[in-house]
Design an enzyme around this catalytic site. Structure first.
Site, PDB file in Angstrom:
ATOM      1  N   ASP A 122       1.936  17.584  -2.670  1.00 42.92           N
ATOM      2  CA  ASP A 122       2.955  16.235  -1.340  1.00 42.92           C
ATOM      3  C   ASP A 122       4.355  16.763  -0.488  1.00 42.92           C
ATOM      4  O   ASP A 122       3.596  16.683   0.080  1.00 42.92           O
ATOM      5  CB  ASP A 122       2.741  15.716  -1.780  1.00 42.92           C
ATOM      6  N   GLY A 157     -11.293  27.244  -0.643  1.00 40.80           N
ATOM      7  CA  GLY A 157     -12.162  28.754  -0.967  1.00 40.80           C
ATOM      8  C   GLY A 157     -11.287  30.098  -1.061  1.00 40.80           C
ATOM      9  O   GLY A 157     -11.374  30.763  -1.620  1.00 40.80           O
ATOM     10  N   TYR A 159       0.839  -1.149  -0.264  1.00 47.23           N
ATOM     11  CA  TYR A 159      -0.051  -0.072  -0.165  1.00 47.23           C
ATOM     12  C   TYR A 159       0.316   1.118  -0.014  1.00 47.23           C
ATOM     13  O   TYR A 159       1.614   1.616   0.733  1.00 47.23           O
ATOM     14  CB  TYR A 159      -0.918   0.082   1.474  1.00 47.23           C
ATOM     15  N   GLY A 190       2.351   4.428   0.687  1.00 48.51           N
ATOM     16  CA  GLY A 190       4.019   5.347   0.889  1.00 48.51           C
ATOM     17  C   GLY A 190       4.679   3.938   1.258  1.00 48.51           C
ATOM     18  O   GLY A 190       6.191   4.009   1.635  1.00 48.51           O
ATOM     19  N   SER A 220      -8.858   5.239   1.520  1.00 48.54           N
ATOM     20  CA  SER A 220      -8.400   5.462   0.036  1.00 48.54           C
ATOM     21  C   SER A 220      -8.311   6.389  -0.398  1.00 48.54           C
ATOM     22  O   SER A 220      -8.164   7.668  -0.517  1.00 48.54           O
ATOM     23  CB  SER A 220     -10.005   5.250  -0.184  1.00 48.54           C
ATOM     24  N   ARG A 221      -7.791   5.721  -1.807  1.00 51.24           N
ATOM     25  CA  ARG A 221      -6.979   6.855  -2.886  1.00 51.24           C
ATOM     26  C   ARG A 221      -7.303   6.967  -4.179  1.00 51.24           C
ATOM     27  O   ARG A 221      -7.348   6.050  -4.746  1.00 51.24           O
ATOM     28  CB  ARG A 221      -5.514   5.941  -2.153  1.00 51.24           C
ATOM     29  N   HIS A 268       8.000  17.770   2.886  1.00 53.23           N
ATOM     30  CA  HIS A 268       6.332  17.424   3.217  1.00 53.23           C
ATOM     31  C   HIS A 268       5.502  18.877   2.780  1.00 53.23           C
ATOM     32  O   HIS A 268       4.668  19.045   3.573  1.00 53.23           O
ATOM     33  CB  HIS A 268       6.178  16.989   4.198  1.00 53.23           C
ATOM     34  N   ALA A 325      -3.255  14.428   5.412  1.00 53.29           N
ATOM     35  CA  ALA A 325      -4.542  14.116   5.275  1.00 53.29           C
ATOM     36  C   ALA A 325      -5.278  15.467   6.091  1.00 53.29           C
ATOM     37  O   ALA A 325      -6.377  15.693   6.283  1.00 53.29           O
ATOM     38  CB  ALA A 325      -4.975  13.188   5.610  1.00 53.29           C
ATOM     39  N   CYS A 326      -4.222  16.360   5.795  1.00 56.84           N
ATOM     40  CA  CYS A 326      -4.869  17.710   6.031  1.00 56.84           C
ATOM     41  C   CYS A 326      -5.332  18.241   5.781  1.00 56.84           C
ATOM     42  O   CYS A 326      -5.521  19.571   5.167  1.00 56.84           O
ATOM     43  CB  CYS A 326      -4.015  18.811   7.773  1.00 56.84           C
ATOM     44  N   GLY A 327      -5.521  18.295   3.644  1.00 52.56           N
ATOM     45  CA  GLY A 327      -6.041  19.273   2.649  1.00 52.56           C
ATOM     46  C   GLY A 327      -4.755  19.721   2.255  1.00 52.56           C
ATOM     47  O   GLY A 327      -5.602  20.880   1.231  1.00 52.56           O
ATOM     48  N   LYS A 328      -3.806  18.987   2.324  1.00 57.29           N
ATOM     49  CA  LYS A 328      -2.575  19.500   1.242  1.00 57.29           C
ATOM     50  C   LYS A 328      -3.135  19.823  -0.165  1.00 57.29           C
ATOM     51  O   LYS A 328      -3.132  21.115  -0.973  1.00 57.29           O
ATOM     52  CB  LYS A 328      -0.923  18.944   1.154  1.00 57.29           C
TER      53      LYS A 328
END
Ligand code: OXD
Ligand code: MN
Length: 638
Positions: free
Chosen positions: A329, A558, A253, A255, A432-433, A282, A305-308
């Protein structure tokens, strides 16, 4: 340690003749399925031969990176049921993993160095370092012997040459991944520049050695779930930074297995950057153009997973502004001869968290993965569309569906079971990605592959901080900014195995990706920002601050485009009331959003001091200690 293990590090400048002899002998019994082995450089031949000898694959498949190769592998995986075509899109596939193999496994990730303190800091007795786990070379030898000999039996070994950064670029680096996972080959084709051209550019230079096995040799004695071989009990992701080598076992999976990403482009690359005078971080990279047409580039670090990805592709709500993405990323950054900091995105694709991605949160990502993409552990509708949490609303809106119609939608969840909106459990796994080519993004920056990178004007740190931390503040200086980065904290997310919503330290958003002693890393940052280098400004943002009844105070991504004129506070410069354009946000509670509550910050500074003392200890650079003392004084004077 076995013979193979002792001979891991190929001898430098080995005569071609000798290498050829060794190689011919060693690959004798292992067929070459594809590719011209003899045309490879002696170093590459030797690497392949030694590892093939160790892992005993059924044959060797040297990837050329062509579309034909990709299609051939896809066809085979579809036939075997590993991939399912998502009929609603062009060349898109769904993959379901063994449910035990769904995220990065931080607890099984190691840095292997002779000296422990090359990997981790001098922490006090009994304190477990959170920025990197060290393993001794002896222990690593044992762990390797216990996993890798014969681990590819009955499976082909793919040779995946890849470039991080545009091929041949001055900031780019080459790696070769050996893997027994064809899914990894497909993802590496999307996520990196991969194949024959890379080998041409490599010539007889050295490269980062990446060895990956799903860890389930044939004949398989366990049940293989979802045609996804893995070995969760024996997962190990080990890095040998001095040798520029990565050994990953047991997981297919993200990384854990796409070794160009976290393992190479962060953990190994930050070591290379330390030696060569640059930074591997990062961070997303984006260009922001104002209504007057002036563009500035920003690099921003947020924990996983903070919204980058969403921020990198933001659609501004304020008219006249334009955002274009360079990377979502990872950033490799080096000061140029003009003194400015230049950044490249070493990757070629986006490996983004699917749940929560929608036309509302990230329309540009949605456009990017309409074709040529792989979706892992998402759900599927009966019409062959992907589905995940966060898409309900747009089905209601776009298709004009009623609640009942929505509930009647036939969905197969990530576990392969029938599922309906409103049912218990999740449609898609929270981690999931989607894996999609960056070139397909409608707002990809025209210079995203510029070999020399783009000039960075500002660096932003941020995290999910439900309380106390204002929307935005600017640091007083480069040194102060490094302290701000060193104190990044965030709520845990699903990107790794952590559970719950606890706020965790994630310094520089690099906690899971640190490749060497974190004190030295901070010193490296300090040193690079000194004259003649023109260090960018450093900011901290937090759009996750909540009201007392747990609603976000800031309306959405936004809106992160609004303006700033600053006022000095204890923690940095914050925007003055009235300096940010708040048109259209009538209910915004400015005071709550921007306040710096004394009691919160007094507690926070105590906790931060404790954190740095216990986690960095005597490795903390004196300039950072000084910044910390200054911050404490300012907070007490609040
Ligand atoms: C990622 C992560 O996948 O940070 O980018 O976990
Ligand atoms: Mn990441």
């Amino acid at each position: 340690m076995t013979e193979e293990c002792r001979s891991l590090k190929p001898l430098e400048n080995d005569a071609y003749q000798v290498v050829t002899e060794v190689v011919t002998h060693k690959i004798n019994h292992i067929p070459i399925y594809k590719g011209d082995f003899a045309s490879l450089s002696p170093k590459v031949q030797r690497f392949i031969a030694e590892k093939a000898e160790l892992m005993n694959p059924s044959g060797i498949y040297i990837c050329d990176g062509s579309q034909k190769e990709f299609d051939t592998i896809v066809d085979k995986l579809v036939e075997r049921g590993v991939l399912t075509p998502l009929k609603a899109y062009e060349n898109c596939y769904l993959c379901r993993t063994d449910p035990r193999d769904v995220a990065r496994v931080e607890s099984k990730t190691w840095m292997v160095t002779k000296d422990k303190y090359d990997s981790v800091c001098h922490t006090p007795e009994g304190v477990r370092p959170i920025m990197g786990q060290w393993m001794s070379e002896e222990q690593f030898g044992k762990e390797l012997d216990n996993r890798f000999p014969g681990c590819m039996a009955g499976r082909p070994m793919y040779v995946v040459p890849f470039s991080m950064g545009p091929i041949g670029g001055p900031l780019s680096k080459i790696g070769i991944e050996l893997t027994d996972s064809s899914y990894v080959v497909l993802c590496m084709k999307i996520m990196t520049r991969m194949g024959a051209k890379v080998l041409e550019a490599l010539g007889d230079q050295d490269f980062v050695r990446c060895i990956h096995s799903v860890g389930l040799p044939r004949p398989v004695r366990q049940k293989v779930i979802n045609h996804w071989p893995c070995n969760p009990e024996k997962v190990m992701i080990a890095h040998r930074p001095k040798e520029r080598e990565i050994w990953s076992f047991g997981s297919g999976y993200g990384g854990n297995s796409l070794l160009g990403k976290k393992c190479f482009a962060l953990r190994i690359a930050c070591n290379i950057g330390y030696d060569e005078g640059w930074l591997a971080e990062h961070m997303l990279i984006m260009g922001i153009t104002n209504p007057e047409g002036k563009e500035r580039f920003v690099a921003a670090a947020f924990p996983s997973a903070c919204g980058k990805t969403n921020l990198a592709m933001l659609t501004p709500t304020v008219p006249g502004w334009k955002i274009r993405v360079v990377g979502d990323d990872i950033a490799w950054m080096k000061f140029g001869e003009d003194g400015r900091l230049y950044a490249i995105n070493p990757e070629a694709g986006f490996f983004g968290v699917a749940p929560g991605t929608s036309h509302k949160t990230n329309a540009m990502a949605m456009e990017t993965f309409q074709k040529n993409s792989i979706f892992t552990n998402v759900a599927e509708t009966a019409d062959g569309e992907y589905f995940w949490e966060g898409l309900e609303k747009e089905l209601r809106q776009q298709k004009g569906w009623s609640e009942e119609q929505l509930h009647n939608l036939e969905i197969t969840n990530w576990l392969g079971d029938r599922w309906h909106v409103g049912d218990e459990g999740k449609a898609a796994h929270p981690n999931s990605r989607f894996t999609c080519p960056a070139s397909q993004c409608p707002i990809i920056h025209p210079d995203w592959e510029a070999p020399q990178g783009v000039p960075i004007d500002a660096i932003i740190f941020g995290g999910r901080r439900p309380e106390g931390v204002p929307l935005v503040f600017e640091s007083f200086s480069w040194q102060h900014g490094i302290l701000v980065g060193a104190l990044v904290k965030s709520e845990a997310t699903a990107a790794a195995e952590h559970v719950g919503k606890q706020v965790m330290h994630d310094p520089m958003a690099m906690r899971p990706f640190m490749g060497y002693n974190y004190g030295r890393y901070l010193q490296h940052w300090l040193d690079l920002g000194k004259a003649p280098h023109k260090a960018p400004k450093i900011f901290h943002v937090n759009w996750f601050r909540e009201t007392s009844d747990h609603k976000f105070l800031w309306p959405g991504f936004g809106d992160n485009i609004r303006n700033d004129i600053a006022v000095e506070t204890a923690i940095g410069y914050v925007p003055k009331r009235g300096s940010i354009n708040l048109e259209g946000l009538p209910r915004l509670d400015w005071n709550e959003l921007m306040s710096i509550p004394k009691s919160y910050w007094e507690e926070d500074i105590d906790e931060s001091k404790h954190f740095l003392e216990s986690q960095v200890g005597s490795d903390l650079p004196s300039e950072i200690q000084q910044e910390l003392d200054n911050l404490e004084k300012r907070i007490h004077a609040l």
